[in-house]
Enzyme design. Structure first.
Site, PDB file in Angstrom:
ATOM      1  N   TYR A  34     -33.573   8.557 -20.050  1.00 22.68           N
ATOM      2  CA  TYR A  34     -32.127   8.430 -19.887  1.00 22.68           C
ATOM      3  C   TYR A  34     -31.377   9.621 -20.457  1.00 22.68           C
ATOM      4  O   TYR A  34     -31.763  10.180 -21.486  1.00 22.68           O
ATOM      5  CB  TYR A  34     -31.637   7.173 -20.619  1.00 22.68           C
ATOM      6  CG  TYR A  34     -31.988   5.875 -19.922  1.00 22.68           C
ATOM      7  CD1 TYR A  34     -31.782   5.696 -18.563  1.00 22.68           C
ATOM      8  CD2 TYR A  34     -32.512   4.811 -20.660  1.00 22.68           C
ATOM      9  CE1 TYR A  34     -32.086   4.487 -17.948  1.00 22.68           C
ATOM     10  CE2 TYR A  34     -32.821   3.602 -20.058  1.00 22.68           C
ATOM     11  CZ  TYR A  34     -32.600   3.453 -18.697  1.00 22.68           C
ATOM     12  OH  TYR A  34     -32.907   2.259 -18.092  1.00 22.68           O
ATOM     13  N   LYS A  57     -36.364 -13.987 -46.725  1.00 24.53           N
ATOM     14  CA  LYS A  57     -35.254 -13.899 -45.764  1.00 24.53           C
ATOM     15  C   LYS A  57     -35.657 -13.042 -44.560  1.00 24.53           C
ATOM     16  O   LYS A  57     -36.637 -12.298 -44.616  1.00 24.53           O
ATOM     17  CB  LYS A  57     -34.026 -13.301 -46.463  1.00 24.53           C
ATOM     18  CG  LYS A  57     -34.235 -11.891 -47.022  1.00 24.53           C
ATOM     19  CD  LYS A  57     -33.098 -11.476 -47.951  1.00 24.53           C
ATOM     20  CE  LYS A  57     -33.355 -10.108 -48.546  1.00 24.53           C
ATOM     21  NZ  LYS A  57     -32.356  -9.740 -49.569  1.00 24.53           N
TER      22      LYS A  57
HETATM   23  C1  LIG Z   1     -33.216  -9.132 -50.630  1.00 22.65           C
HETATM   24  C2  LIG Z   1     -33.000  -9.443 -52.064  1.00 22.65           C
HETATM   25  C3  LIG Z   1     -34.068  -9.333 -52.983  1.00 22.65           C
HETATM   26  C4  LIG Z   1     -35.410  -8.744 -52.628  1.00 22.65           C
HETATM   27  O1  LIG Z   1     -35.365  -7.347 -52.807  1.00 22.65           O
HETATM   28  P1  LIG Z   1     -36.698  -6.446 -52.604  1.00 22.65           P
HETATM   29  O2  LIG Z   1     -36.218  -5.066 -52.886  1.00 22.65           O
HETATM   30  O3  LIG Z   1     -37.088  -6.616 -51.171  1.00 22.65           O
HETATM   31  O4  LIG Z   1     -37.712  -6.939 -53.542  1.00 22.65           O
HETATM   32  C5  LIG Z   1     -33.836  -9.771 -54.277  1.00 22.65           C
HETATM   33  N1  LIG Z   1     -32.635 -10.255 -54.661  1.00 22.65           N
HETATM   34  C6  LIG Z   1     -31.577 -10.330 -53.812  1.00 22.65           C
HETATM   35  C7  LIG Z   1     -30.279 -10.851 -54.313  1.00 22.65           C
HETATM   36  C8  LIG Z   1     -31.727  -9.910 -52.487  1.00 22.65           C
HETATM   37  O5  LIG Z   1     -30.669  -9.977 -51.662  1.00 22.65           O
END
Ligand SMILES: *Cc1c(COP(=O)(O)O)cnc(C)c1O
Length: 363
Positions: free
Chosen positions: A260, A36
């Protein structure tokens, strides 16, 4: 010679981490790669193609359009959509994406859609809320949700899963052990209700590293593939390396301010480096509070407010000239080290890296 900002994505490191993670689980345990958010700010297509070539079992994305990108790039591996929305049913079925069933709102609407399209046995994943209190069916909702699934006869439950709330936090060990037990009990209840036995999965990266009893049939690995775990397992190698160059060097007099809102006041005559990265690139404005980058092996402190396109560093005592390399993070000064200075985590640093930064694939 480097002349601009580059985010290097090291696919060799990715492969190494993939093998490391696989070696920590039983040979029969499947690995779901979580890609993702542009594969944690890297390059979702290149990373996923590499993982597919390594025979990864499954992909997970958060939203349907991320899965569509993978299909359009020719990815054939099954894809779980973790938090599908009710506007994406067509995208899901047209691209053979497998949604999580996590609420009655989603489930009822999806069943209506399947009925209308006359689609049967659609592969879905049943999400249980076992204590994170984010998405998923709670204990008391599971019976009714499964009844709906069974009655409609349009859905095939491929897996039953849940997500750990504090797998990286050893002080929450008691809670986590209880959460795993809760999931085990609830998942077996679901399994006994459906015809073919679904896969079970619960662990994310730190679950894999800290709770071997939480392996079940599959593990979901995100940050670990990119080289991080919350306490930086030394067996993993960071995949991302972000470098740029000093754009300009200026001198300021004692008493002058920098940037800034004049938030940094020079207490002595100073040398200041202008670094061509800003909050539009994903270097959060919270780095105005601190943080440092590496220039010619020296730590250069960030000074003044982070601007949209640049930030400034203190070059006093650092031998540096315009065009010199600036390391924001790499394998030794990691994104986790960079993050820690301002109280955030590698996940946030990586996923914030904007499309404006050009990616360079190392393979
Ligand atoms: C993002 C996510 C993961 C991955 O988690 P990591 O800590 O990056 O390994 C696994 N399961 C779900 C449901 C997630 O949303």
């Amino acid at each position: 010679m480097l002349r601009k900002t580059v985010l290097e994505i090291n696919l060799k490191a990715l492969e190494y981490n993939f093998n490391q993670i696989n070696s920590k689980t039983r040979p029969s345990t499947k690995l779901m790669a979580v890609v993702k958010a542009n594969a944690y700010g890297s390059d979702i297509i290149r990373v996923s193609k590499k993982l597919e070539s390594l025979n990864v079992d499954y992909f997970a994305v958060a939203y349907a359009p991320e899965g569509v990108m993978l299909r359009e790039a020719g990815i054939k591996t099954p894809i779980l959509v973790l938090i599908p929305q009710v506007n994406s049913f067509s995208q899901i079925v047209d691209n053979n994406l497998e949604p999580s069933l996590y609420s009655f709102f989603f489930l009822n609407n999806f069943i209506s859609f399947l009925k209308e399209k006359n689609i049967k046995k659609y592969p879905c994943h049943f999400k249980i809320n076992s204590g994170l209190n984010r998405v998923g069916f709670k204990k008391e909702e599971i019976g009714k949700a499964i009844d709906l699934v069974k009655k409609c006869e349009l859905i095939h439950i491929v897996s039953v899963y849940s997500h750990l709330a504090a797998s990286e936090d050893i002080s929450e060990n008691k809670f986590t052990v209880k959460q795993i037990k809760t999931f085990t009990d609830l998942a077996s209840k679901v399994s006994s209700q459906v015809s073919s036995r679904p896969m079970l999965h619960m662990s994310n990266t730190s679950g894999i590293l800290n709770y071997p009893e939480c392996e079940f049939d599959m593990v979901r690995c995100g940050i670990g593939l990119y080289g991080y775990s919350n306490f930086l397992d030394k067996s993993l190698v960071p995949v991302h390396r972000l470098r740029t160059v000093i754009s300009q060097i200026i001198k300021v007099k004692k008493g002058e301010t920098i940037g800034y809102n004049r938030s940094f006041k020079s207490i002595k005559p100073s040398v200041v480096g202008i670094i061509p990265l800003g909050h539009a690139d994903g270097i959060s404005r919270s780095f105005s509070k601190g943080g440092f980058v590496i220039i010619n092996n020296f730590k250069a402190k960030i000074i003044g407010n982070i601007c949209m396109d640049v930030f400034m560093v203190d070059l006093n005592g650092i031998p540096a000239k315009e065009g010199d390399e600036v390391i924001i993070f790499n394998q030794t000064h990691t994104a986790e080290d960079f993050a820690k200075e301002v109280g955030t985590i590698s996940y946030e640093i990586l996923t914030n890296l904007s499309p404006r930064i050009s990616r360079k694939i190392i393979d």
